[in-house]
Design a protein around this motif. Structure first.
Motif, PDB file in Angstrom:
ATOM      1  N   ASP B   3       0.830  -1.199   0.000  1.00 10.03           N
ATOM      2  CA  ASP B   3       0.000   0.000   0.000  1.00 10.03           C
ATOM      3  C   ASP B   3       0.874   1.262   0.000  1.00 10.03           C
ATOM      4  OD1 ASP B   3       0.870   0.427   2.546  1.00 10.03           O
ATOM      5  OD2 ASP B   3      -1.045  -0.052   3.510  1.00 10.03           O
ATOM      6  N   LYS B   4       0.240   2.419  -0.127  1.00 13.83           N
ATOM      7  CA  LYS B   4       0.977   3.672  -0.321  1.00 13.83           C
ATOM      8  C   LYS B   4       1.876   4.010   0.879  1.00 13.83           C
ATOM      9  CE  LYS B   4       0.443   8.366  -2.061  1.00 13.83           C
ATOM     10  NZ  LYS B   4      -0.378   9.224  -2.930  1.00 13.83           N
ATOM     11  N   ILE B  31       4.580  12.836  -8.139  1.00 16.40           N
ATOM     12  CA  ILE B  31       3.605  11.749  -8.382  1.00 16.40           C
ATOM     13  C   ILE B  31       3.033  11.268  -7.047  1.00 16.40           C
ATOM     14  CG2 ILE B  31       3.315   9.379  -9.238  1.00 16.40           C
ATOM     15  CD1 ILE B  31       5.585  10.008 -11.271  1.00 16.40           C
ATOM     16  N   ASN B  32       3.901  11.138  -6.036  1.00 12.99           N
ATOM     17  CA  ASN B  32       3.449  10.647  -4.735  1.00 12.99           C
ATOM     18  C   ASN B  32       2.576  11.652  -3.969  1.00 12.99           C
ATOM     19  OD1 ASN B  32       4.482   7.984  -4.764  1.00 12.99           O
ATOM     20  ND2 ASN B  32       6.547   8.807  -4.482  1.00 12.99           N
ATOM     21  N   SER B  33       2.576  12.910  -4.424  1.00 10.02           N
ATOM     22  CA  SER B  33       1.674  13.897  -3.830  1.00 10.02           C
ATOM     23  C   SER B  33       0.251  13.766  -4.377  1.00 10.02           C
ATOM     24  CB  SER B  33       2.147  15.324  -4.143  1.00 10.02           C
ATOM     25  OG  SER B  33       3.460  15.503  -3.703  1.00 10.02           O
ATOM     26  N   LEU B  34       0.121  13.071  -5.483  1.00  5.34           N
ATOM     27  CA  LEU B  34      -1.216  12.901  -6.072  1.00  5.34           C
ATOM     28  C   LEU B  34      -1.999  11.868  -5.266  1.00  5.34           C
ATOM     29  CD1 LEU B  34      -0.149  12.773  -9.829  1.00  5.34           C
ATOM     30  CD2 LEU B  34      -1.619  14.526  -8.828  1.00  5.34           C
ATOM     31  N   HIS B  35      -3.274  12.123  -5.106  1.00  5.85           N
ATOM     32  CA  HIS B  35      -4.110  11.262  -4.270  1.00  5.85           C
ATOM     33  C   HIS B  35      -4.218   9.837  -4.815  1.00  5.85           C
ATOM     34  CE1 HIS B  35      -7.071  10.164  -1.374  1.00  5.85           C
ATOM     35  NE2 HIS B  35      -7.948   9.861  -2.315  1.00  5.85           N
ATOM     36  N   ASN B  36      -4.345   9.704  -6.128  1.00  8.05           N
ATOM     37  CA  ASN B  36      -4.663   8.384  -6.699  1.00  8.05           C
ATOM     38  C   ASN B  36      -3.474   7.577  -7.191  1.00  8.05           C
ATOM     39  OD1 ASN B  36      -7.676   8.307  -6.622  1.00  8.05           O
ATOM     40  ND2 ASN B  36      -7.364  10.262  -7.672  1.00  8.05           N
ATOM     41  N   PHE B  37      -2.263   8.031  -6.853  1.00 10.07           N
ATOM     42  CA  PHE B  37      -1.076   7.352  -7.377  1.00 10.07           C
ATOM     43  C   PHE B  37       0.019   7.227  -6.325  1.00 10.07           C
ATOM     44  CE2 PHE B  37      -2.996   9.669 -10.946  1.00 10.07           C
ATOM     45  CZ  PHE B  37      -3.144   8.661 -11.873  1.00 10.07           C
ATOM     46  N   TYR B  38       0.889   6.231  -6.474  1.00  7.75           N
ATOM     47  CA  TYR B  38       2.179   6.230  -5.774  1.00  7.75           C
ATOM     48  C   TYR B  38       3.178   5.391  -6.557  1.00  7.75           C
ATOM     49  CZ  TYR B  38       0.513   1.804  -3.656  1.00  7.75           C
ATOM     50  OH  TYR B  38       0.022   0.540  -3.442  1.00  7.75           O
ATOM     51  N   THR B  39       4.450   5.749  -6.409  1.00  8.86           N
ATOM     52  CA  THR B  39       5.487   5.049  -7.175  1.00  8.86           C
ATOM     53  C   THR B  39       6.052   3.904  -6.322  1.00  8.86           C
ATOM     54  OG1 THR B  39       7.238   6.492  -6.345  1.00  8.86           O
ATOM     55  CG2 THR B  39       6.152   7.174  -8.357  1.00  8.86           C
ATOM     56  N   LEU B 104      -8.555   1.584 -12.782  1.00  6.57           N
ATOM     57  CA  LEU B 104      -8.202   1.528 -14.203  1.00  6.57           C
ATOM     58  C   LEU B 104      -8.295   2.896 -14.881  1.00  6.57           C
ATOM     59  CD1 LEU B 104      -7.415  -0.361 -16.559  1.00  6.57           C
ATOM     60  CD2 LEU B 104      -9.850  -0.690 -17.003  1.00  6.57           C
ATOM     61  N   GLU B 105      -9.270   3.697 -14.482  1.00  7.81           N
ATOM     62  CA  GLU B 105      -9.438   5.014 -15.108  1.00  7.81           C
ATOM     63  C   GLU B 105      -8.229   5.907 -14.829  1.00  7.81           C
ATOM     64  OE1 GLU B 105     -11.953   3.349 -13.532  1.00  7.81           O
ATOM     65  OE2 GLU B 105     -12.811   2.893 -15.505  1.00  7.81           O
ATOM     66  N   TRP B 106      -7.755   5.902 -13.588  1.00  6.61           N
ATOM     67  CA  TRP B 106      -6.579   6.712 -13.259  1.00  6.61           C
ATOM     68  C   TRP B 106      -5.321   6.158 -13.935  1.00  6.61           C
ATOM     69  CZ3 TRP B 106      -6.921  11.432 -11.848  1.00  6.61           C
ATOM     70  CH2 TRP B 106      -8.001  11.875 -11.070  1.00  6.61           C
ATOM     71  N   ALA B 107      -5.252   4.843 -14.041  1.00  3.07           N
ATOM     72  CA  ALA B 107      -4.106   4.225 -14.736  1.00  3.07           C
ATOM     73  C   ALA B 107      -4.079   4.698 -16.187  1.00  3.07           C
ATOM     74  CB  ALA B 107      -4.212   2.702 -14.666  1.00  3.07           C
ATOM     75  N   ASP B 108      -5.261   4.707 -16.809  1.00  3.40           N
ATOM     76  CA  ASP B 108      -5.366   5.131 -18.203  1.00  3.40           C
ATOM     77  C   ASP B 108      -4.956   6.600 -18.347  1.00  3.40           C
ATOM     78  OD1 ASP B 108      -6.002   4.709 -20.890  1.00  3.40           O
ATOM     79  OD2 ASP B 108      -7.992   5.570 -20.631  1.00  3.40           O
ATOM     80  N   LYS B 131      -6.200  -2.311  -7.779  1.00  2.57           N
ATOM     81  CA  LYS B 131      -5.027  -1.485  -8.080  1.00  2.57           C
ATOM     82  C   LYS B 131      -4.381  -1.906  -9.395  1.00  2.57           C
ATOM     83  CE  LYS B 131      -3.700  -0.522  -3.307  1.00  2.57           C
ATOM     84  NZ  LYS B 131      -2.703  -0.910  -2.303  1.00  2.57           N
ATOM     85  N   ILE B 132      -3.810  -0.912 -10.056  1.00  2.50           N
ATOM     86  CA  ILE B 132      -3.228  -1.144 -11.375  1.00  2.50           C
ATOM     87  C   ILE B 132      -1.798  -0.605 -11.371  1.00  2.50           C
ATOM     88  CG2 ILE B 132      -3.476  -0.672 -13.829  1.00  2.50           C
ATOM     89  CD1 ILE B 132      -6.000  -1.922 -12.936  1.00  2.50           C
ATOM     90  N   LEU B 133      -0.845  -1.432 -11.834  1.00  5.85           N
ATOM     91  CA  LEU B 133       0.549  -0.990 -11.894  1.00  5.85           C
ATOM     92  C   LEU B 133       0.904  -0.508 -13.297  1.00  5.85           C
ATOM     93  CD1 LEU B 133       3.251  -0.768 -10.285  1.00  5.85           C
ATOM     94  CD2 LEU B 133       3.871  -2.952 -11.320  1.00  5.85           C
ATOM     95  N   VAL B 134       1.191   0.786 -13.409  1.00  2.00           N
ATOM     96  CA  VAL B 134       1.581   1.368 -14.697  1.00  2.00           C
ATOM     97  C   VAL B 134       3.108   1.415 -14.786  1.00  2.00           C
ATOM     98  CG1 VAL B 134       1.539   3.476 -16.118  1.00  2.00           C
ATOM     99  CG2 VAL B 134      -0.502   2.783 -14.850  1.00  2.00           C
ATOM    100  N   GLU B 135       3.649   1.006 -15.919  1.00  4.01           N
ATOM    101  CA  GLU B 135       5.095   1.137 -16.150  1.00  4.01           C
ATOM    102  C   GLU B 135       5.318   2.227 -17.191  1.00  4.01           C
ATOM    103  OE1 GLU B 135       8.102  -2.252 -16.463  1.00  4.01           O
ATOM    104  OE2 GLU B 135       7.782  -1.748 -18.570  1.00  4.01           O
ATOM    105  N   VAL B 136       5.968   3.313 -16.766  1.00  2.98           N
ATOM    106  CA  VAL B 136       6.318   4.395 -17.696  1.00  2.98           C
ATOM    107  C   VAL B 136       7.683   4.049 -18.292  1.00  2.98           C
ATOM    108  CG1 VAL B 136       6.915   6.845 -17.881  1.00  2.98           C
ATOM    109  CG2 VAL B 136       4.984   6.131 -16.451  1.00  2.98           C
ATOM    110  N   LEU B 137       7.744   3.983 -19.616  1.00  5.91           N
ATOM    111  CA  LEU B 137       8.971   3.528 -20.282  1.00  5.91           C
ATOM    112  C   LEU B 137       9.059   4.156 -21.670  1.00  5.91           C
ATOM    113  CD1 LEU B 137      11.307   1.372 -19.908  1.00  5.91           C
ATOM    114  CD2 LEU B 137       9.871  -0.195 -21.202  1.00  5.91           C
TER     115      LEU B 137
END
Lengths: 191, 191
Positions: B3-4, B31-39, B104-108, B131-137
Motif C-alpha cells: 500500500d501507499k 507523483i506521490n503527492s497525487l491522491h490516486n497514485f504512488y510510485t 483503471l481510469e486513473w491508470a489510463d 489497483k493497477i501498476l503502470v510502467e512508464v517507459l
C-alpha cells in the motif's frame, strides 16, 4: 479499437496475401476461437536490418531486410550491400501478439497465461471503452548499431557473433509460442 | 502490491541511503503527492555493462558497472578490465517508473500523460484487486553483446561508436522526464 468481426475479416485478407507469419497462424486462430478475445496484429519474432535517419527517429526508419526465422551469414552480407547512408541497426525482436480482451478480468487472465509461458514483457497497452489491448511479448532482444554515414562499423567476426546470438535468441523466443498454443488449447477445451 | 504508506516509507529509507537516482526525485515526489497514485520503483535511465552466464539467463546476470548519466570512454575501459568470463552486454535503458494507480481510469490517465511526453512503451504491467501498476517507459535502448568466454569481441573504435550512441539516447530519453514532471505539476495544481 476495431470490433472482432471487422478485425477477423482483415486478418483473413492478410493471410490470403501471405502477410501473416506462417508459424504463428495456428496460435492466432486458437485465440480467435475464444469468445472473449481476438488478435489485432502479430509478429512471430524476427531479425531485421533497420535504416534510421537520425538517432531516435523511428518515423523515418526503413527495413533493409527482415527474417522471421534464423538468418545465415550469406544473406546478411547480401543485405548489407543495400546499405548506403544514415544509421544501420541490427535488431532481433521477440514474437509479439496484440490481443483485445472483452474486459479487464479476461485481459488479466491472458496476461497470466502469457507470463507463465515466459513472455515476461507482456502488458496492457491500451484501454478503450471496456476493451483492453494486451501485448504478449518476451524479453529476448538485440539492438545493435552497426553502421553510420554509409560506413559499416563492424567486421566479419563481429557480424558472425551478432548473428549467432540473434539466431539463438530467436529460437528461444519462438519456442515459447508452443507453450502459449497449448495453454490456449486447454482454455478452448474447457470453455 | 504494497500500500501507499508502506511503499513511501520504503522510498524514504532508500532515498536516505542514496539508492534513488537524484535526477528523478522531484518527479517521484510530485507523483506521490497525487491522491490516486504512488510510485513503487524507478530508474532515471542508465548505461550498464551486464555479465550474463548463458544467453537469455537473466537470473544469473551480474552488473559490472552502471552509470545513470553519460559515461566516458575512460571509465568504460576501466570497467572492462573487470570482465573475466561468460557473455558481456553493453546496454542502454530508458528511464522506467512503476506507478500504482487506484483504479483503471486513473491508470489510463497516467498512461496518456506518459505517452504524450514520448514514453511510447508505457503500459499496465499488473492488475491486483482494483489497483493497477503502470510502467512508464520510453523506446530508447541498446542491447549489444560485446564479449564472450572472456574475450572482448569489439575494438576501440566500435566501443566509442556504441558509447556515443548510448550517451545520445540517454540524454534524449532523460529529457522526457522534464515533460512528465511539468504535466504532473499541472495535475497537482488543478486537483
Amino acid at each position: 479499437m476495431m470490433d472482432k468481426k471487422e478485425t477477423l475479416e482483415k486478418y483473413e485478407r492478410a493471410k490470403r496475401n501471405g502477410k501473416v507469419d506462417k508459424d504463428i497462424i495456428p496460435l492466432l486462430e486458437k485465440i480467435n476461437s475464444l469468445h472473449n478475445f481476438y488478435t489485432t496484429s502479430s509478429c512471430s519474432g524476427r531479425i531485421v536490418l533497420l535504416n534510421i535517419p537520425e538517432v531516435g527517429d523511428k518515423k523515418g526508419a526503413k527495413f533493409l531486410c527482415k527474417w522471421h526465422r534464423e538468418a545465415d551469414k550469406k544473406e546478411l552480407l547480401e543485405c548489407l550491400k543495400k546499405y548506403k547512408e544514415n544509421y544501420l541497426f541490427f535488431i532481433m525482436q521477440s514474437p509479439i501478439i496484440h490481443i483485445v480482451a472483452s474486459n479487464l478480468e479476461w485481459a488479466d487472465e491472458m496476461m497470466k497465461i502469457a507470463l507463465s509461458c515466459g513472455f515476461k514483457y507482456t502488458s496492457i497497452k491500451k484501454v478503450e471503452n471496456k476493451k483492453i489491448l494486451v501485448e504478449v511479448l518476451s524479453t529476448e532482444n538485440l539492438h545493435i548499431p552497426i553502421a553510420r554515414d554509409g560506413k559499416i562499423m563492424v567486421d566479419d567476426e563481429q557480424l558472425t557473433f551478432f548473428l549467432e546470438m540473434a539466431n539463438k535468441l530467436l529460437v528461444r523466443a519462438k519456442s515459447k509460442l508452443k507453450c502459449l498454443e497449448e495453454k490456449i488449447s486447454y482454455l478452448l477445451s474447457s470453455s
